[in-house]
Enzyme design. Structure first.
Site, mmCIF file in Angstrom:
data_model
loop_
_atom_site.group_PDB
_atom_site.id
_atom_site.type_symbol
_atom_site.label_atom_id
_atom_site.label_comp_id
_atom_site.label_asym_id
_atom_site.label_seq_id
_atom_site.Cartn_x
_atom_site.Cartn_y
_atom_site.Cartn_z
ATOM 1 N N GLU A 151 -12.512 -4.687 -3.943
ATOM 2 C CA GLU A 151 -12.953 -3.305 -3.762
ATOM 3 C C GLU A 151 -12.256 -2.354 -4.739
ATOM 4 O O GLU A 151 -12.801 -1.318 -5.122
ATOM 5 C CB GLU A 151 -12.698 -2.840 -2.324
ATOM 6 C CG GLU A 151 -13.621 -3.474 -1.277
ATOM 7 C CD GLU A 151 -13.281 -4.915 -0.915
ATOM 8 O OE1 GLU A 151 -12.160 -5.381 -1.216
ATOM 9 O OE2 GLU A 151 -14.156 -5.593 -0.335
ATOM 10 N N ASP A 166 0.831 -1.212 0.000
ATOM 11 C CA ASP A 166 0.000 0.000 0.000
ATOM 12 C C ASP A 166 0.865 1.261 0.000
ATOM 13 O O ASP A 166 1.983 1.258 0.499
ATOM 14 C CB ASP A 166 -0.932 -0.031 1.226
ATOM 15 C CG ASP A 166 -2.093 0.942 1.089
ATOM 16 O OD1 ASP A 166 -2.437 1.319 -0.054
ATOM 17 O OD2 ASP A 166 -2.648 1.342 2.131
ATOM 18 N N LEU A 220 11.133 -20.170 -4.491
ATOM 19 C CA LEU A 220 10.045 -19.380 -3.904
ATOM 20 C C LEU A 220 8.762 -19.473 -4.745
ATOM 21 O O LEU A 220 8.817 -19.382 -5.973
ATOM 22 C CB LEU A 220 10.506 -17.916 -3.828
ATOM 23 C CG LEU A 220 9.473 -16.861 -3.453
ATOM 24 C CD1 LEU A 220 9.119 -16.978 -1.974
ATOM 25 C CD2 LEU A 220 10.007 -15.461 -3.746
ATOM 26 N N HIS A 264 2.113 3.467 -9.067
ATOM 27 C CA HIS A 264 1.951 2.032 -9.333
ATOM 28 C C HIS A 264 3.137 1.505 -10.143
ATOM 29 O O HIS A 264 3.618 0.400 -9.901
ATOM 30 C CB HIS A 264 0.639 1.758 -10.070
ATOM 31 C CG HIS A 264 -0.582 2.140 -9.275
ATOM 32 N ND1 HIS A 264 -0.730 1.809 -7.945
ATOM 33 C CD2 HIS A 264 -1.705 2.838 -9.604
ATOM 34 C CE1 HIS A 264 -1.899 2.286 -7.502
ATOM 35 N NE2 HIS A 264 -2.498 2.914 -8.492
ATOM 36 N N ARG A 277 -0.135 7.721 -2.662
ATOM 37 C CA ARG A 277 0.396 8.821 -1.844
ATOM 38 C C ARG A 277 1.850 9.108 -2.185
ATOM 39 O O ARG A 277 2.283 10.254 -2.199
ATOM 40 C CB ARG A 277 0.227 8.489 -0.350
ATOM 41 C CG ARG A 277 -1.202 8.714 0.142
ATOM 42 C CD ARG A 277 -1.470 8.027 1.441
ATOM 43 N NE ARG A 277 -1.583 6.586 1.240
ATOM 44 C CZ ARG A 277 -1.434 5.686 2.204
ATOM 45 N NH1 ARG A 277 -1.143 6.079 3.425
ATOM 46 N NH2 ARG A 277 -1.574 4.404 1.944
ATOM 47 N N ASN A 303 1.170 3.449 -2.920
ATOM 48 C CA ASN A 303 1.645 3.900 -4.241
ATOM 49 C C ASN A 303 1.096 5.278 -4.607
ATOM 50 O O ASN A 303 1.819 6.130 -5.112
ATOM 51 C CB ASN A 303 1.193 2.919 -5.332
ATOM 52 C CG ASN A 303 1.805 1.547 -5.190
ATOM 53 O OD1 ASN A 303 2.701 1.355 -4.388
ATOM 54 N ND2 ASN A 303 1.322 0.592 -5.974
HETATM 55 C C1 IPE Z 1 -5.500 -2.748 -0.110
HETATM 56 O O1 IPE Z 1 -5.150 -1.426 -0.354
HETATM 57 C C2 IPE Z 1 -5.505 -3.508 -1.391
HETATM 58 C C3 IPE Z 1 -4.198 -3.695 -2.015
HETATM 59 C C4 IPE Z 1 -3.048 -3.357 -1.527
HETATM 60 C C5 IPE Z 1 -4.242 -4.363 -3.283
HETATM 61 P P1 IPE Z 1 -6.248 -0.280 -0.462
HETATM 62 O O2 IPE Z 1 -5.504 0.998 -0.573
HETATM 63 O O3 IPE Z 1 -7.201 -0.567 -1.551
HETATM 64 O O4 IPE Z 1 -6.986 -0.398 0.930
HETATM 65 P P2 IPE Z 1 -7.934 0.607 1.708
HETATM 66 O O5 IPE Z 1 -9.085 0.890 0.804
HETATM 67 O O6 IPE Z 1 -7.157 1.839 1.992
HETATM 68 O O7 IPE Z 1 -8.312 -0.110 2.941
HETATM 69 C C1 IPE Z 2 -1.668 0.194 -3.325
HETATM 70 O O1 IPE Z 2 -1.471 1.542 -3.399
HETATM 71 C C2 IPE Z 2 -1.919 -0.416 -4.667
HETATM 72 C C3 IPE Z 2 -3.301 -0.850 -4.888
HETATM 73 C C4 IPE Z 2 -4.250 -0.808 -4.018
HETATM 74 C C5 IPE Z 2 -3.627 -1.350 -6.202
HETATM 75 P P1 IPE Z 2 -2.686 2.584 -3.365
HETATM 76 O O2 IPE Z 2 -3.080 2.886 -4.772
HETATM 77 O O3 IPE Z 2 -3.774 2.124 -2.494
HETATM 78 O O4 IPE Z 2 -1.964 3.846 -2.737
HETATM 79 P P2 IPE Z 2 -2.572 4.855 -1.683
HETATM 80 O O5 IPE Z 2 -3.054 4.054 -0.511
HETATM 81 O O6 IPE Z 2 -3.670 5.595 -2.363
HETATM 82 O O7 IPE Z 2 -1.413 5.722 -1.324
HETATM 83 MG MG MG Z 3 -4.184 2.366 -0.519
#
Ligand code: IPE
Ligand code: IPE
Ligand code: MG
Length: 239
Positions: free
Chosen positions: A59, A12, A121, A29, A16, A14
């Site tokens: 989601e 998580d 792995l 990403h 931000r 990416n």
């Molecule tokens: C969780 O991240 C899903 C993945 C890392 C693929 P999100 O960024 O979608 O989660 P929430 O919505 O903040 O909980």
């Molecule tokens: C995680 O990064 C990747 C996916 C959920 C696909 P985010 O896209 O959720 O990044 P933030 O949480 O908005 O920073």
């Molecule tokens: Mg996120």
């Protein structure tokens, strides 16, 4: 010191990471794909047996169409077969893959097939995955077996449920890592992490280094895993 045999990661932060640099979320990403490669290689070298990566949740389908499209094409390019071959990595998938665009599904399943003989792995990508979806599917499959007279309700055990999940052939993760600062599971491996050690760090996924993975493993190693027993009992059995 021991290395967990199965590590699961919620990748998580990416978006931000990109926003802080005045860039589009998709650039975050893209940077995150580099981390997937870096951490796959590191985990392989550390002797981890299974690495489950949460790449796209059920989601996440509700994100803007353009972001979903960018993620889908990145998912194809992130499956770097050369890196898997070089590291003897076997690729597997969990999730509702029927929802994926045909091109994405075909490309990934091709890589799954071509890496099937690798013995190092196992990287398990959670794609279009959510734990509640997985559990619902499992309940349905079990109900059908009961309806068909193959299974008696009273013989349903934890093992019956575990075997009906997408993760049936993998051990539960001993360690779950979430990057990006949020302290939640976001519908990831709810059943399988019942007794996992949980490690949350503020580092955004694109910045996550192999030293951060090592820090998470060190945290895991400092934990006494009691599984409901007392500390004294655990110490006695360990001797
Ligand atoms: C969780 O991240 C899903 C993945 C890392 C693929 P999100 O960024 O979608 O989660 P929430 O919505 O903040 O909980
Ligand atoms: C995680 O990064 C990747 C996916 C959920 C696909 P985010 O896209 O959720 O990044 P933030 O949480 O908005 O920073
Ligand atoms: Mg996120």
């Amino acid at each position: 010191m021991s290395t967990p045999q199965h590590i699961a990661i919620i990748m998580d932060g990416n978006g931000r990471w990109a926003k802080e640099r005045g860039m589009e979320r998709s650039s975050g990403h893209e940077a995150g794909v580099e981390t997937v490669h870096r951490i796959t290689e590191a985990a392989s070298q550390m002797g981890v047996r299974y690495l489950t990566l949460y790449a796209f949740s059920t989601e996440n389908w509700n994100r803007p169409e353009s972001e979903v499209a960018a993620l889908m094409s990145l998912i194809i390019s992130s499956m770097e077969e050369e890196l898997f071959m070089r590291n003897n990595v076997r690729l597997r998938l969990i999730g509702d893959i029927d929802r994926l665009p045909e091109a994405v599904r075909k490309s990934i399943l091709g890589t799954v097939e071509r890496t099937a003989g690798n013995t190092g792995l196992t990287v398990i990508i959670a794609l279009s995955y959510s734990s509640k979806w997985e559990l619902t599917e499992a309940m349905r499959a079990i109900a059908k077996r009961v309806q068909a007279g193959e299974l008696l309700p009273e013989t349903i055990s934890e093992a019956t449920i575990g075997e009906a999940l997408n993760t049936a052939e993998y051990p539960d993760p001993e360690l779950l890592i979430r990057t990006g600062g949020e302290v939640r599971l976001s519908n990831f491996l709810l059943w399988q992490t019942a007794y996992s050690e949980l490690y949350f760090c503020d580092t955004y996924w694109p910045d996550f280094q192999s030293s951060d993975l090592q820090a998470a493993i060190d945290y895991y190693n400092r934990k006494e895993r009691r599984f409901g027993l007392t500390s004294e009992q655990v110490t006695t059995t360990a001797q």
